[in-house]
Design an enzyme around this catalytic site. Sequence first.
Site, PDB file in Angstrom:
ATOM      1  N   ARG A 193       0.842  -1.181   0.000  1.00 50.70           N
ATOM      2  CA  ARG A 193       0.000   0.000   0.000  1.00 50.70           C
ATOM      3  C   ARG A 193       0.879   1.233   0.000  1.00 50.70           C
ATOM      4  NH1 ARG A 193      -4.463   1.446   4.557  1.00 50.70           N
ATOM      5  NH2 ARG A 193      -2.692   1.149   5.916  1.00 50.70           N
ATOM      6  N   THR A 201      -0.864   7.618  -1.095  1.00 49.81           N
ATOM      7  CA  THR A 201      -2.126   7.559  -1.853  1.00 49.81           C
ATOM      8  C   THR A 201      -3.055   6.481  -1.297  1.00 49.81           C
ATOM      9  OG1 THR A 201      -1.257   5.885  -3.369  1.00 49.81           O
ATOM     10  CG2 THR A 201      -0.903   8.202  -3.969  1.00 49.81           C
ATOM     11  N   ASP A 213      -0.733  -2.604  12.708  1.00 52.45           N
ATOM     12  CA  ASP A 213      -0.287  -3.187  11.439  1.00 52.45           C
ATOM     13  C   ASP A 213      -0.118  -4.697  11.626  1.00 52.45           C
ATOM     14  OD1 ASP A 213       1.557  -2.219   8.721  1.00 52.45           O
ATOM     15  OD2 ASP A 213       1.750  -4.264   9.502  1.00 52.45           O
ATOM     16  N   ASP A 240       3.392  -6.156  10.949  1.00 52.26           N
ATOM     17  CA  ASP A 240       4.333  -5.788  12.004  1.00 52.26           C
ATOM     18  C   ASP A 240       4.061  -6.563  13.286  1.00 52.26           C
ATOM     19  OD1 ASP A 240       5.723  -4.012  10.438  1.00 52.26           O
ATOM     20  OD2 ASP A 240       4.643  -2.241  11.150  1.00 52.26           O
TER      21      ASP A 240
HETATM   22  N1  URA Z   1      -3.406  -2.912   7.413  1.00 53.13           N
HETATM   23  C1  URA Z   1      -3.070  -3.260   8.681  1.00 53.13           C
HETATM   24  O1  URA Z   1      -2.178  -4.077   8.899  1.00 53.13           O
HETATM   25  N2  URA Z   1      -3.740  -2.660   9.697  1.00 53.13           N
HETATM   26  C2  URA Z   1      -4.722  -1.771   9.496  1.00 53.13           C
HETATM   27  O2  URA Z   1      -5.309  -1.303  10.461  1.00 53.13           O
HETATM   28  C3  URA Z   1      -5.054  -1.426   8.164  1.00 53.13           C
HETATM   29  C4  URA Z   1      -4.376  -2.017   7.151  1.00 53.13           C
END
Ligand code: URA
Length: 209
Positions: free
Chosen positions: A104, A108, A200, A203
Amino acid sequence: MNHLTIVDHPLVQHKLSVMRRASTPSNQFRQLLREISHLLAYEVTRDLPMTSERIETPVCAMDAPMLDGKKLALVSILRAGNGLLDGVLELIPSARVGFVGLYRDEETLEPVQYYFKVPEGMDERMVIAVDPMLATGNSSAAAIDLLKESGAKNIKFLCLLAAPEGVARMKEAHPDVQIVTASLDERLDEKGYIVPGLGDAGDRMFGTK
Ligand code: URA
């Protein structure tokens, strides 16, 4: 078909709450994701076609129910998809596996493709795309576009958390794709994170940051 299925089973909800805690370490996060993925796999495969086979039990012969049709394809949307993939694959070890690499763009929020590899005969398989987080829905919708270009016609999308924005985006782009999730959260924040979410997912899983 229900476009959105929320698996509100107590075991799923409890495990998810522990995953959401910021203090939960990566090893426990991964283990819980694996456990939840078994339970979500149960729901997402609910309407797999069945056949029967004549077998002998120790007691008598019977027509026993068996899975029918071509082996299904699991497609992990990298990298966080792998956390769900492992658990689903444990439950359906004969499934074929594909990968879609999308990241991602943080400015953007649009998806950028860097890898695509799926099994042959996608047009004949049930395809389950897995990604823990359905956030804006942009990368999920783009991944489904790619799967449809490869011939897939029967696609389901399995995630851990969904934001209303992502569900709406998917419904608009791919109304034929059923979404199965453990939770429909409140919203996205200004950075595109799911709220309350769990941060995330990649992560959290791999201990990066
Ligand atoms: N991707 C993620 O890992 N966490 C989010 O909250 C949104 C997208």
